[in-house]
Design a protein around this motif. Structure first.
Motif: not given
Length: 307
Positions: A190-196
């Motif tokens: 979730s964090i990786l998707i939000d920051s991409c």
């Protein structure tokens, strides 16, 4: 390129599998896949905590590449092309690994960047998916690519450094994940998707590419006794899969062993990634593509000859 049929081989050295696809090509954009073979190497599992691909991984990849390129030659392929993604691209000793593998197999290896992988995956998927606008994603062994299409035009693409095999290696101790491990993976993804930088919520259609989603479609159709040509997976399908993991993990394991034994350990982490993408998109379902990165790569090489 002249309108005469040739055999071209594409060898995809991914983070989970090394796969050969042989195509009969007859001109720009004209191809037909006639054979495929693969080895489950699990290259991402050979990357240590210092992000170094260890000698065991080099040996395993070298052996697979040699066998597959020899197979391409035996099939009278006029052209043999090898490319690498994920683990081989992202490890800290990538240059040394690629150099050693090229010497072992005797063919140049093109390292595909994350952005190019996203672009080529989208192009390949569009060969079998009728979609003018939407969100596309490709779950590999070591990375997940997210890309968007608007009115038939490629808009953006990003690569997230987490895939089905790398997430299993990092978060799961045994073959099948436990509830706490799945939750940890879900939070990390979730964090990786939000920051991409890719806005998932602005798309009405979602298309999934790659082996994880093709297996998710097979498992979902088996659980709902669906023998139609339907190629959609929705949130209820993921709920059924994870409910089966909780109620009858032996049945789920048996099903995966029958459908695709090489993905028994990576399937559920891959499903968590797909489920999180679907949840954030707000869409009701995922359309599963029949084609993807390898076809996009082939088309790009056919373009080069035509130009």
């Amino acid at each position: 390129m002249a309108e005469c049929k040739q055999r071209w081989a594409v060898v995809d050295m991914g983070s989970n599998t090394v796969r050969l696809c042989v195509y009969e090509v007859s001109g720009p954009g004209k191809y037909n896949r006639i054979a495929t073979s693969k080895f489950a190497v699990g290259l991402a599992s050979y990357v240590d905590e210092a992000n170094v691909l260890v000698p065991g991984g080099l040996k395993a990849a070298s052996r697979a590449l040699k066998k597959l390129t020899e197979m391409a030659v035996l099939m009278d392929c006029q052209r043999v092309m090898v490319f690498a993604t994920g683990a081989a691209r992202n490890c800290s000793n990538s240059d040394e690994v690629i150099d050693a593998l090229q010497k072992k197999c005797g063919y140049p290896i093109e390292v595909i960047s994350g952005k190019d992988e996203a672009r080529l995956s989208l192009r390949g998927a569009l060969q079998t998916v009728d979609c003018q606008s939407g969100l596309f994603f490709d779950i590999g062994g070591g990375s997940t690519e997210l890309m968007t299409l608007k009115r038939g035009t490629y808009k953006e693409g990003e690569s997230i450094p987490m895939g089905s095999l790398s997430s299993w290696s990092k978060y799961v101790k045994n073959i099948l994940p436990e509830e706490g491990e799945l939750s940890a993976l879900e939070s990390a993804m979730s964090i990786l998707i939000d920051s991409c930088g890719v806005d998932l919520a602005r798309h009405e259609r979602v298309c999934g590419i790659g082996g994880t989603m093709r297996l998710a479609l097979k498992v979902s159709k088996a659980l709902r006794n669906d023998d139609s040509d339907n190629r959609e997976v929705d949130m209820d399908d993921f709920d059924r899969i994870f409910s089966l993991l909780e109620s009858d993990p032996i049945r789920l394991s048996s099903m995966l062993l029958q459908l695709n034994p090489a993905r028994v350990h990576t399937f559920l982490p891959g499903c968590i990634i797909a489920q999180e993408i679907l949840r954030k998109s707000g869409c009701g379902k995922i359309i599963v593509a029949k084609s993807g990165l390898r076809e996009g790569y082939l088309l790009s090489k056919l373009d080069e000859l035509a130009s």
